[in-house]
Motif scaffolding. Structure first.
Motif, mmCIF file in Angstrom:
data_model
loop_
_atom_site.group_PDB
_atom_site.id
_atom_site.type_symbol
_atom_site.label_atom_id
_atom_site.label_comp_id
_atom_site.label_asym_id
_atom_site.label_seq_id
_atom_site.Cartn_x
_atom_site.Cartn_y
_atom_site.Cartn_z
ATOM 1 N N GLU A 133 0.856 -1.193 0.000
ATOM 2 C CA GLU A 133 0.000 0.000 0.000
ATOM 3 C C GLU A 133 0.893 1.245 0.000
ATOM 4 N N GLY A 134 0.833 1.945 -1.137
ATOM 5 C CA GLY A 134 1.710 3.085 -1.353
ATOM 6 C C GLY A 134 1.682 4.105 -0.225
ATOM 7 N N ALA A 135 0.501 4.448 0.265
ATOM 8 C CA ALA A 135 0.413 5.498 1.290
ATOM 9 C C ALA A 135 1.138 5.072 2.569
ATOM 10 N N ALA A 136 1.099 3.784 2.885
ATOM 11 C CA ALA A 136 1.800 3.278 4.080
ATOM 12 C C ALA A 136 3.307 3.274 3.837
ATOM 13 N N ILE A 137 3.723 2.855 2.651
ATOM 14 C CA ILE A 137 5.156 2.821 2.324
ATOM 15 C C ILE A 137 5.731 4.237 2.383
ATOM 16 N N ALA A 174 9.226 8.145 5.124
ATOM 17 C CA ALA A 174 9.392 9.492 5.681
ATOM 18 C C ALA A 174 9.707 9.426 7.175
ATOM 19 N N ASP A 175 8.994 8.575 7.902
ATOM 20 C CA ASP A 175 9.174 8.507 9.360
ATOM 21 C C ASP A 175 10.520 7.900 9.750
ATOM 22 N N LEU A 230 10.041 14.765 5.056
ATOM 23 C CA LEU A 230 9.127 14.477 3.942
ATOM 24 C C LEU A 230 7.687 14.258 4.407
ATOM 25 N N ALA A 231 7.486 14.303 5.732
ATOM 26 C CA ALA A 231 6.141 14.222 6.315
ATOM 27 C C ALA A 231 6.166 14.944 7.659
ATOM 28 N N PRO A 232 5.112 15.671 7.999
ATOM 29 C CA PRO A 232 5.062 16.307 9.321
ATOM 30 C C PRO A 232 5.032 15.238 10.421
ATOM 31 N N GLN A 233 5.343 15.674 11.607
ATOM 32 C CA GLN A 233 5.404 14.747 12.741
ATOM 33 C C GLN A 233 4.054 14.085 12.989
ATOM 34 N N ASN A 234 4.097 12.795 13.331
ATOM 35 C CA ASN A 234 2.875 12.062 13.671
ATOM 36 C C ASN A 234 2.109 12.750 14.787
ATOM 37 N N GLY A 235 0.793 12.736 14.694
ATOM 38 C CA GLY A 235 -0.040 13.280 15.760
ATOM 39 C C GLY A 235 -0.364 14.752 15.599
ATOM 40 N N THR A 236 0.249 15.398 14.612
ATOM 41 C CA THR A 236 -0.027 16.828 14.405
ATOM 42 C C THR A 236 -1.148 17.000 13.378
ATOM 43 N N LEU A 237 -1.730 18.190 13.390
ATOM 44 C CA LEU A 237 -2.765 18.496 12.394
ATOM 45 C C LEU A 237 -2.172 18.454 10.983
ATOM 46 N N ASP A 258 5.342 25.275 1.234
ATOM 47 C CA ASP A 258 6.586 25.460 0.478
ATOM 48 C C ASP A 258 7.476 24.228 0.490
ATOM 49 N N LYS A 259 7.103 23.244 1.299
ATOM 50 C CA LYS A 259 7.993 22.108 1.517
ATOM 51 C C LYS A 259 7.457 20.876 0.813
ATOM 52 N N PHE A 260 8.291 20.239 0.015
ATOM 53 C CA PHE A 260 7.924 18.997 -0.682
ATOM 54 C C PHE A 260 7.665 17.890 0.337
ATOM 55 N N SER A 261 6.600 17.123 0.129
ATOM 56 C CA SER A 261 6.288 15.989 1.022
ATOM 57 C C SER A 261 5.998 14.746 0.181
#
Ligand SMILES: N[C@@H](CCC(=O)N[C@@H](CS)C(=O)NCC(=O)O)C(=O)O
Length: 204
Positions: A65-69, A74-75, A82-89, A151-154
């Motif tokens: 599953e691409g979204a999980a990979i 990122a984590d 490449l991804a904001p911290q878990n648990g944040t909005l 502005d940040k690539f994710s």
């Protein structure tokens, strides 16, 4: 770590993110129609669902599953942001976009990859469905942001780039979506994207 992929398929998003991170990894192409990997393995033993992407972290751990990979990569590599911290909005927003790309936009291309000739009416209906989903992203990008989160690539940008690029393969004109067109150009120019597309035989 090995990514199982099909050239230009949604697995390209994971490939781009692996190159953004820059750590060493292997790739192996899959003929999903035949269910065989390039080295001749039965792909169903790797991913019983038969589709790409699959990320072999080690022989006992294969993530699908691409979204999980994308989020796992990122984590595991937080310095690349490449991804904001878990648990944040912000992270929830990333997941909102990943989910919409997967469940809505990606799926709206299904008809065009059915392997049969479409009637004019099917093509028209299918194109209109794709447009409905693309409009969601055109509106988001219309506030002037460069990427989905600002502005940040994710990782969501990698996935949106790949799926939106399919419009070129299936001859859907997206000139009516200027923000998305500019977004495609912006993402395409990233070295990790160029490297990944070359490795998949999509660019010289
Ligand atoms: N839910 C899966 C769907 C993956 C998927 O649709 N993969 C396509 C390529 S984009 C595939 O391998 N289809 C089989 C085929 O093309 O034969 C995910 O998001 O990773």
């Amino acid at each position: 770590m090995k990514l199982y992929f099909k050239p230009g398929a949604c697995s390209l998003a994971s490939h781009i993110v692996l190159n953004e991170i820059g750590s060493s990894f292997d790739i192996e192409a899959v003929d999903t129609a035949k269910g065989k990997t390039a080295s001749g393995a039965d792909y169903r033993t790797i991913n019983p669902l038969g589709y790409v992407p699959a990320l072999e972290i080690d022989p006992e751990n294969i993530l699908v599953e691409g979204a999980a990979i994308l989020q796992y990569l990122a984590d595991q590599n937080p310095t690349h942001a490449l991804a904001p911290q878990n648990g944040t909005l912000e992270r929830a927003k990333l997941q909102q976009y990943l989910n919409f790309i997967s469940a809505e936009l990606h799926k709206s291309f299904g008809l065009f990859f059915s392997g049969r000739d479409l009637t004019a009416s099917e093509r028209e209906t299918g194109t209109s469905r794709v447009y409905d989903k693309l409009r969601y992203f055109e509106n988001i990008l219309s506030d002037g942001r460069t990427f989905l989160l600002g502005d940040k690539f994710s990782v969501a940008d990698a996935y949106l780039f790949v799926v939106t690029s399919w419009t070129g393969f299936v001859n859907i004109d997206i000139s009516g979506f200027p923000k998305l067109t500019a977004f495609l150009g912006q993402v395409a120019s990233r070295p990790a994207v160029q490297t990944s597309m070359k490795a998949e035989g999509l660019l010289n």
